[in-house]
Design a protein around this motif. Structure first.
Motif, PDB file in Angstrom:
ATOM      1  N   UNK A   1      -5.674  14.905  -1.700  1.00 31.58           N
ATOM      2  CA  UNK A   1      -5.979  14.478  -3.253  1.00 31.58           C
ATOM      3  C   UNK A   1      -5.991  13.001  -3.401  1.00 31.58           C
ATOM      4  N   UNK A   2      -5.188  12.346  -2.784  1.00 29.73           N
ATOM      5  CA  UNK A   2      -5.290  11.075  -2.973  1.00 29.73           C
ATOM      6  C   UNK A   2      -6.430  10.264  -2.366  1.00 29.73           C
ATOM      7  N   UNK A   3      -6.909  10.918  -1.312  1.00 34.51           N
ATOM      8  CA  UNK A   3      -8.308  10.428  -0.613  1.00 34.51           C
ATOM      9  C   UNK A   3      -9.372  10.911  -1.616  1.00 34.51           C
ATOM     10  N   UNK A   4      -9.492  11.822  -2.130  1.00 32.75           N
ATOM     11  CA  UNK A   4     -10.407  12.226  -2.994  1.00 32.75           C
ATOM     12  C   UNK A   4     -10.495  11.058  -4.249  1.00 32.75           C
ATOM     13  N   UNK A   5      -9.359  10.937  -4.819  1.00 31.04           N
ATOM     14  CA  UNK A   5      -9.120   9.921  -5.929  1.00 31.04           C
ATOM     15  C   UNK A   5      -9.596   8.639  -5.444  1.00 31.04           C
ATOM     16  N   UNK A   6      -9.115   8.297  -4.296  1.00 31.34           N
ATOM     17  CA  UNK A   6      -9.865   6.651  -3.750  1.00 31.34           C
ATOM     18  C   UNK A   6     -11.319   6.571  -3.672  1.00 31.34           C
ATOM     19  N   UNK A   7     -11.793   7.841  -3.086  1.00 30.57           N
ATOM     20  CA  UNK A   7     -13.394   7.939  -2.921  1.00 30.57           C
ATOM     21  C   UNK A   7     -13.859   7.769  -4.261  1.00 30.57           C
ATOM     22  N   UNK A   8     -13.415   8.490  -5.157  1.00 27.30           N
ATOM     23  CA  UNK A   8     -13.974   8.431  -6.711  1.00 27.30           C
ATOM     24  C   UNK A   8     -13.741   7.109  -7.119  1.00 27.30           C
TER      25      UNK A   8
ATOM     26  N   UNK B   1      -9.763   1.409  -0.752  1.00 24.43           N
ATOM     27  CA  UNK B   1      -9.883   1.451   0.574  1.00 24.43           C
ATOM     28  C   UNK B   1      -8.608   1.507   1.534  1.00 24.43           C
ATOM     29  N   UNK B   2      -7.661   0.799   1.236  1.00 19.53           N
ATOM     30  CA  UNK B   2      -6.411   0.695   1.979  1.00 19.53           C
ATOM     31  C   UNK B   2      -5.553   1.924   1.477  1.00 19.53           C
ATOM     32  N   UNK B   3      -5.822   2.556   0.328  1.00 23.34           N
ATOM     33  CA  UNK B   3      -4.961   3.652   0.104  1.00 23.34           C
ATOM     34  C   UNK B   3      -5.650   4.902   0.552  1.00 23.34           C
ATOM     35  N   UNK B   4      -6.916   4.801   0.651  1.00 26.80           N
ATOM     36  CA  UNK B   4      -7.592   5.984   1.459  1.00 26.80           C
ATOM     37  C   UNK B   4      -7.087   6.135   2.929  1.00 26.80           C
ATOM     38  N   UNK B   5      -6.994   5.026   3.466  1.00 27.10           N
ATOM     39  CA  UNK B   5      -6.609   4.982   4.779  1.00 27.10           C
ATOM     40  C   UNK B   5      -5.179   5.330   5.148  1.00 27.10           C
TER      41      UNK B   5
ATOM     42  N   UNK C   1       0.701  -1.091  -0.112  1.00 25.05           N
ATOM     43  CA  UNK C   1      -0.069   0.067   0.091  1.00 25.05           C
ATOM     44  C   UNK C   1       0.861   1.225   0.035  1.00 25.05           C
ATOM     45  N   UNK C   2       2.043   1.048   0.641  1.00 25.63           N
ATOM     46  CA  UNK C   2       2.841   2.367   0.804  1.00 25.63           C
ATOM     47  C   UNK C   2       3.428   2.761  -0.420  1.00 25.63           C
ATOM     48  N   UNK C   3       3.839   1.678  -1.243  1.00 25.15           N
ATOM     49  CA  UNK C   3       4.436   1.616  -2.470  1.00 25.15           C
ATOM     50  C   UNK C   3       3.294   2.144  -3.413  1.00 25.15           C
ATOM     51  N   UNK C   4       2.191   1.869  -3.373  1.00 18.85           N
ATOM     52  CA  UNK C   4       1.185   2.297  -4.355  1.00 18.85           C
ATOM     53  C   UNK C   4       1.025   3.938  -4.047  1.00 18.85           C
ATOM     54  N   UNK C   5       1.192   4.082  -2.713  1.00 19.07           N
ATOM     55  CA  UNK C   5       0.752   5.812  -2.091  1.00 19.07           C
ATOM     56  C   UNK C   5       2.119   6.462  -2.654  1.00 19.07           C
ATOM     57  N   UNK C   6       3.436   5.836  -2.901  1.00 13.16           N
ATOM     58  CA  UNK C   6       4.891   6.625  -3.123  1.00 13.16           C
ATOM     59  C   UNK C   6       4.680   6.700  -4.673  1.00 13.16           C
ATOM     60  N   UNK C   7       3.985   5.760  -5.653  1.00 11.79           N
ATOM     61  CA  UNK C   7       3.797   6.022  -6.788  1.00 11.79           C
ATOM     62  C   UNK C   7       2.900   7.416  -7.088  1.00 11.79           C
ATOM     63  N   UNK C   8       1.845   7.487  -6.205  1.00 14.95           N
ATOM     64  CA  UNK C   8       1.054   8.679  -6.309  1.00 14.95           C
ATOM     65  C   UNK C   8       1.841   9.987  -6.082  1.00 14.95           C
ATOM     66  N   UNK C   9       2.615   9.851  -5.048  1.00 13.19           N
ATOM     67  CA  UNK C   9       3.459  10.989  -4.543  1.00 13.19           C
ATOM     68  C   UNK C   9       4.435  11.444  -5.606  1.00 13.19           C
ATOM     69  N   UNK C  10       5.003  10.710  -6.397  1.00 13.55           N
ATOM     70  CA  UNK C  10       5.862  11.042  -7.363  1.00 13.55           C
ATOM     71  C   UNK C  10       5.211  11.359  -8.806  1.00 13.55           C
ATOM     72  N   UNK C  11       4.015  10.567  -9.078  1.00 11.43           N
ATOM     73  CA  UNK C  11       3.489  10.863 -10.631  1.00 11.43           C
ATOM     74  C   UNK C  11       2.211  11.897 -10.171  1.00 11.43           C
ATOM     75  N   UNK C  12       1.309  11.869  -9.371  1.00 12.42           N
ATOM     76  CA  UNK C  12       0.262  12.506  -9.077  1.00 12.42           C
ATOM     77  C   UNK C  12      -0.873  11.655  -9.787  1.00 12.42           C
TER      78      UNK C  12
END
Length: 439
Positions: free
Chosen positions: A350-357, A337-341, A307-318
């Motif tokens: 922004x990642x929270x909103x994307x996960x919600x969408x 759900x895990x990424x949202x948490x 999950x952290x690696x997926x979040x890290x991908x977003x932090x680098x690439x948006x």
């Protein structure tokens, strides 16, 4: 770019009275010597290349044509007693498409007190029915040095005079040397002109410098070259994706669930306020307040490395990681759900909103209950309302509707006989034109 120097048209004529003409008290005549001058080329401009929006440009550049005429007045001693108001004229010369002449009054154009001998010199516009703006100067040559001295000053060089010449009307009430037909020097002391430095071999030379100002021309508006800005592309996203894959330059080790994951200090600090605080605390502990050497931070045990690696991908690439766009609704919803948490714990809105969408996009019969429970637990009001609308569109109204959400935490207040979900369902059905019963 500076304009090239204009060529000056030079013409010369002379006036020499004969003895017979002096005895007959007749005014001498002069030979005509016209001359043309090339127009002044307007300066060219160098325009830099422009980008959007569309740019046009026009200009207004007044042009001038310059000319010079030399008028030799010979045997001046025979002309000085010609009489007040009587003149000799130079030949007509051409500058700017107009005819011009120099009027020289050896005894002055108008009477002055006795004993004050003076001369008068004028520039006359000869073209009929014309109106011209011009800069001009009238000068005498110092025969001892060859230098020219303006009659408008005290023998020194002075700027050219601006004047408006006009021959569009005729009047008998003004003398011929009067403006606006003529402009010049009405009175220049000449008490000792015969013995001055301006006389040579009994004669003198008058020079007229003339610049005719032509009407300004406004050319057609020009369309400047347009360089379109490239549309937004994935360039930066790809560059940061490569940066994420590159092992060099990563100064931070993040411990997640026992796994060490390397990342860049600047990216983590810029994208997550929570991680930024951890990094600054670690830097302070290591006595490193600027660009730090490699050191470690540790995240909560609840965070999974994947999950952290997926979040890290977003932090680098948006962008969401590719595995978040899978074809399995259950797997995609679980990752969202895990990424949202994780995003909530790191303060990445922004990642929270994307996960919600993403959860909304993957709503299905299989994912509805889990998504509704998640929305209730994390107070995602829009997602919760979407779940209610999704269920209401597929089931008839009635008491059985509320039983679908049995076991989900209800936000009822004391004395309220309806749960919050029933209220939303009732409102959704009423908006669709149905009736609904309370649970």
């Amino acid at each position: 770019m500076a304009a090239p120097q204009p060529r000056v048209a030079l013409a010369r004529d002379s006036c020499a009275p004969s003895a017979a003409a002096v005895k007959a008290s007749a005014s001498p005549t002069a030979a005509e010597a016209p001359a043309n001058a090339a127009p002044v080329a307007p300066p060219t401009s160098c325009f830099p290349a422009m980008v959007s929006p569309r740019l046009t440009r026009s200009s207004c550049t007044p042009e001038m044509e310059e000319g010079r005429h030399l008028f030799d007045v010979n045997r001046y001693g025979l002309l000085k007693d010609l009489g007040v108001g009587k003149c000799v004229n130079s030949g007509t010369f051409d500058v700017g498409g107009y005819g011009w002449s120099i009027r020289f009054y050896p005894a002055g154009s108008e009477a002055v007190p006795a004993g004050q001998h003076h001369v008068s010199v004028y520039l006359e516009l000869m073209t009929p029915n014309a109106e011209v703006r011009a800069l001009f100067d009238l000068k005498l040559m110092d025969q001892s040095t060859g230098r020219w001295h303006s009659l408008f000053g005290d023998g020194g060089d002075r700027p050219m005079r601006h004047a408006r010449f006009n021959t569009t009307f005729q009047t008998n009430t003004l003398p011929p040397h009067h403006p606006p037909r003529c402009w010049g020097v009405p009175s220049w002391k000449a008490s000792s002109l015969e013995t001055s430095v301006y006389i040579h071999n009994g004669g003198l030379t008058i020079r007229c410098d003339l610049s005719v100002i032509k009407p300004p021309q406004t050319p057609e508006t020009k369309q400047l070259p347009r360089i379109e800005a490239p549309p937004p592309g994935p360039g930066m996203s790809k560059d940061f994706s490569k940066l994420l894959e590159d092992k060099d330059g990563k100064a931070v080790t993040v411990r997640v669930g026992g796994e060490a994951i390397r990342a860049h200090w600047a990216v983590l600090a810029a994208r997550s306020p929570v991680l930024r605080k951890k990094l600054l605390d670690a830097a302070t502990t290591s006595n490193e307040t600027t660009a730090p050497s490699p050191f470690e931070i540790t995240l909560d045990d609840d965070m999974e490395p994947a999950v952290f690696k997926s979040m890290l991908h977003f932090m680098y690439t948006d962008e969401l990681p590719p595995d978040a766009q899978g074809h399995d609704d259950d797997e995609t919803a679980e990752l969202a759900r895990r990424l949202f948490v994780a995003a909530e714990g790191c303060g990445i809105e922004r990642l929270k909103r994307l996960c919600e969408s993403l959860l909304y996009t993957n709503l299905s019969k299989r994912t509805l209950r889990a998504t509704m429970e998640f929305a209730e637990r994390h107070r995602c009001d829009r997602l919760r309302a979407a779940c209610v609308q999704f269920h209401a569109a597929r089931h008839p109204p009635g008491p059985v509707v509320c039983n679908y959400f049995s076991g989900i935490k209800r936000e009822t207040s004391e004395g309220d006989s309806e749960c919050s979900n029933c209220k939303r369902l009732k409102k959704a059905h009423q908006g669709a034109g149905h009736s609904s019963e309370a649970c």
